[in-house]
Design a protein around this motif. Structure first.
Motif, PDB file in Angstrom:
ATOM      1  N   UNK A 170     -43.770  -2.131 -25.835  1.00 32.85           N
ATOM      2  CA  UNK A 170     -43.864  -1.672 -24.453  1.00 32.85           C
ATOM      3  C   UNK A 170     -44.321  -0.216 -24.351  1.00 32.85           C
ATOM      4  N   UNK A 171     -44.348   0.498 -25.452  1.00 27.91           N
ATOM      5  CA  UNK A 171     -44.808   1.891 -25.421  1.00 27.91           C
ATOM      6  C   UNK A 171     -46.257   1.959 -24.929  1.00 27.91           C
ATOM      7  N   UNK A 172     -47.083   0.999 -25.314  1.00 30.48           N
ATOM      8  CA  UNK A 172     -48.498   1.004 -24.934  1.00 30.48           C
ATOM      9  C   UNK A 172     -48.641   1.085 -23.406  1.00 30.48           C
ATOM     10  N   UNK A 173     -48.067   0.097 -22.707  1.00 33.53           N
ATOM     11  CA  UNK A 173     -48.186   0.060 -21.249  1.00 33.53           C
ATOM     12  C   UNK A 173     -47.510   1.256 -20.598  1.00 33.53           C
ATOM     13  N   UNK A 174     -46.424   1.728 -21.191  1.00 30.24           N
ATOM     14  CA  UNK A 174     -45.705   2.876 -20.648  1.00 30.24           C
ATOM     15  C   UNK A 174     -46.572   4.133 -20.690  1.00 30.24           C
ATOM     16  N   UNK A 175     -47.200   4.386 -21.834  1.00 31.19           N
ATOM     17  CA  UNK A 175     -48.076   5.551 -21.961  1.00 31.19           C
ATOM     18  C   UNK A 175     -49.238   5.448 -20.980  1.00 31.19           C
ATOM     19  N   UNK A 176     -49.802   4.258 -20.844  1.00 29.71           N
ATOM     20  CA  UNK A 176     -50.897   4.071 -19.886  1.00 29.71           C
ATOM     21  C   UNK A 176     -50.442   4.408 -18.468  1.00 29.71           C
ATOM     22  N   UNK A 177     -49.267   3.941 -18.092  1.00 28.92           N
ATOM     23  CA  UNK A 177     -48.727   4.252 -16.763  1.00 28.92           C
ATOM     24  C   UNK A 177     -48.596   5.760 -16.563  1.00 28.92           C
ATOM     25  N   UNK A 178     -48.035   6.431 -17.557  1.00 27.59           N
ATOM     26  CA  UNK A 178     -47.784   7.867 -17.431  1.00 27.59           C
ATOM     27  C   UNK A 178     -49.076   8.673 -17.375  1.00 27.59           C
ATOM     28  N   UNK A 185     -52.744  -6.497 -23.106  1.00 31.09           N
ATOM     29  CA  UNK A 185     -51.425  -5.896 -23.365  1.00 31.09           C
ATOM     30  C   UNK A 185     -50.362  -6.788 -22.736  1.00 31.09           C
ATOM     31  N   UNK A 186     -49.498  -7.372 -23.555  1.00 36.29           N
ATOM     32  CA  UNK A 186     -48.552  -8.383 -23.092  1.00 36.29           C
ATOM     33  C   UNK A 186     -47.201  -7.816 -22.685  1.00 36.29           C
ATOM     34  N   UNK A 187     -46.793  -6.708 -23.287  1.00 34.21           N
ATOM     35  CA  UNK A 187     -45.435  -6.222 -23.057  1.00 34.21           C
ATOM     36  C   UNK A 187     -45.408  -5.235 -21.893  1.00 34.21           C
ATOM     37  N   UNK A 188     -44.370  -5.303 -21.046  1.00 37.37           N
ATOM     38  CA  UNK A 188     -44.351  -4.526 -19.800  1.00 37.37           C
ATOM     39  C   UNK A 188     -44.067  -3.042 -20.026  1.00 37.37           C
ATOM     40  N   UNK A 189     -44.487  -2.247 -19.058  1.00 39.47           N
ATOM     41  CA  UNK A 189     -44.197  -0.821 -19.080  1.00 39.47           C
ATOM     42  C   UNK A 189     -42.701  -0.572 -18.872  1.00 39.47           C
ATOM     43  N   UNK A 190     -42.214   0.501 -19.442  1.00 33.65           N
ATOM     44  CA  UNK A 190     -40.810   0.892 -19.272  1.00 33.65           C
ATOM     45  C   UNK A 190     -40.609   1.801 -18.063  1.00 33.65           C
ATOM     46  N   UNK A 191     -41.685   2.216 -17.414  1.00 32.87           N
ATOM     47  CA  UNK A 191     -41.541   3.192 -16.329  1.00 32.87           C
ATOM     48  C   UNK A 191     -40.661   2.701 -15.173  1.00 32.87           C
ATOM     49  N   UNK A 230     -30.394   0.677 -13.896  1.00 31.92           N
ATOM     50  CA  UNK A 230     -29.750  -0.625 -14.096  1.00 31.92           C
ATOM     51  C   UNK A 230     -30.750  -1.730 -14.415  1.00 31.92           C
ATOM     52  N   UNK A 231     -32.037  -1.436 -14.327  1.00 28.96           N
ATOM     53  CA  UNK A 231     -33.055  -2.465 -14.535  1.00 28.96           C
ATOM     54  C   UNK A 231     -33.093  -2.936 -15.985  1.00 28.96           C
ATOM     55  N   UNK A 232     -33.243  -4.232 -16.166  1.00 29.24           N
ATOM     56  CA  UNK A 232     -33.400  -4.799 -17.508  1.00 29.24           C
ATOM     57  C   UNK A 232     -34.876  -5.148 -17.718  1.00 29.24           C
ATOM     58  N   UNK A 233     -35.515  -4.479 -18.644  1.00 31.57           N
ATOM     59  CA  UNK A 233     -36.918  -4.765 -18.950  1.00 31.57           C
ATOM     60  C   UNK A 233     -37.037  -6.127 -19.618  1.00 31.57           C
ATOM     61  N   UNK A 234     -36.177  -6.393 -20.580  1.00 30.60           N
ATOM     62  CA  UNK A 234     -36.117  -7.699 -21.246  1.00 30.60           C
ATOM     63  C   UNK A 234     -34.696  -8.246 -21.103  1.00 30.60           C
TER      64      UNK A 234
END
Length: 396
Positions: free
Chosen positions: A257-265, A274-280, A287-291
């Motif tokens: 998920x680092x990939x999508x997160x860096x792109x977001x930032x 890119x399959x895994x979601x951003x952590x942003x 309280x959000x659960x990414x997975x």
């Protein structure tokens, strides 16, 4: 499309140093420059024999090359390379630096300055230390002996005493491991200090993560090839613009998920692949659960699924599934092959994963639910490794 390649196309100056396992073609596509790139790993912490630089689109012998001795750890050489890049880069362009330290991977050796920080009499063994591995999870120590010294390739080498593990020796090895982590921390600090001196630290996104951790006696194993928590629960620390300061999140996630997160930032559109979601989103909602669960695999030997409290492990240790088994076949473990085994842990009450609940009648329904969840994740990730899945009972 790798992250470095994406950012290079977006106008970033991209730099690489350290250990790299993804192939030279990926380096050439993704990075504009690099130094002391250690493709495929290294020959210990003091050998630069495999290092290469990336200059003018080609991998060439390094300009920074030290004789093999105790005075210049290869990770220190990588830090020197980063510092030089930060000084010489084009200040009109944004940059991306990939820095892959070898520490604290074995061989377990580091400069005396750091080793002296951890006296052996102050080192406690972990609660889940045992001299021998649990049957069904011995795979980690069938990789190779764990080294305490390595010089001139593999011709001058010393290793940890192989099973049963000796408590006094393990205190020494743990002290060395902690010292190696501290050494790596020093190198990261050097980079952050340089960014601060340049006035760039507050404008730089820093992502710190790591390889699977060494067990060093936990569950009786030394290496990292297991799906126990001490091997798969890796660090993930992020800092920089758009990231909350001095906070943590407890959500399950994958490093992918680092990939999508860096792109977001950065405001760079992530590729559709890119399959895994951003952590942003979790930055904004603690309280959000990414997975909702994580699926853990290793070779044809073990699978695990963890839902945030309960963890199911299915193991399959045989001569066919362990590719490095030949040199260990005379060991007593191979006199009675373990084959398939199941483990169930309640990580809320048993964070050290020591009490297997899989045989308890009251856990029968939970076991069935977690096995169904494992099959769901198997399908999600296309895990069709026949050596593991063929003949498994709960598939029938």
């Amino acid at each position: 499309v790798k992250l470095a390649e994406l950012l290079r196309k977006a106008g970033y100056e991209t730099f690489c140093t350290g250990k790299y396992h993804n192939g030279t073609d990926v380096i050439l596509r993704g990075f504009t420059t690099g130094a002391n790139i250690r493709y495929g790993g290294g020959w210990g912490h003091f050998s630069y024999a495999r290092d290469q630089d990336l200059r003018n689109g080609k991998l060439v012998p390094p300009t920074r090359h030290y004789p093999e001795s105790d005075f210049k750890n290869t990770d220190e050489g990588c830090t020197d390379a980063v510092m030089e890049f930060l000084e010489q880069r084009d200040k009109q362009r944004p940059f991306y630096a990939y820095v892959a330290y070898f520490n604290p991977h074995d061989p377990l050796e580091v400069a005396k300055e750091f080793r002296d920080l951890y006296p052996e009499d102050g080192i406690a063994l972990p609660q889940n230390f045992v001299p021998e591995p649990v049957p069904g999870m011995l795979y980690a120590d069938l990789v190779r002996p764990m080294q305490t010294r390595q010089r001139t390739g593999f011709t001058d080498m010393a290793c940890v005493t192989w099973h049963p593990l000796v408590e006094s020796e393990m205190r020494n090895h743990l002290a060395m491991y902690y010292a190696m982590v501290t050494f790596a921390d020093r190198q990261i600090g050097r980079i952050l200090d340089r960014l601060e001196q340049q006035g760039e630290l507050d404008n730089t996104i820093v992502v710190y993560s790591g390889d699977n951790g060494l067990a060093l006696g936990q569950h009786g194993v030394l290496h990292k090839q297991s799906v126990y928590d001490h091997s798969v629960h890796v660090p993930l620390v992020m800092a920089g613009p758009g990231i909350p300061k001095n906070q943590r999140r407890d959500t399950l996630c994958y490093n992918a998920s680092v990939y999508a997160t860096v792109c977001d930032l950065l405001g760079v559109k992530a590729p559709a692949t890119v399959e895994f979601p951003s952590l942003t989103p979790a930055f904004k909602d603690p309280a959000l659960r990414i997975e909702s669960q994580v699926y853990l695999t290793h070779d044809s030997v073990s699978r695990a699924v963890y839902d945030g409290r309960y963890k199911l492990i299915e193991a399959n240790v045989t001569g066919k599934t362990v590719p490095w088994a030949n040199e260990f076949r005379k060991h007593k473990w191979w006199q009675n092959p373990y084959g398939r085994q199941t483990f169930l842990f309640d990580r809320k009450t048993d964070p050290w994963e020591m009490r297997d609940l899989s045989k308890q009648p009251e856990q029968r329904q939970r076991l069935a639910e977690l096995r169904a969840l494992m099959l769901q994740e198997k399908a999600r990730y296309g895990d069709n490794r026949a050596l593991f899945w063929d003949g498994i009972e709960f598939l029938k």
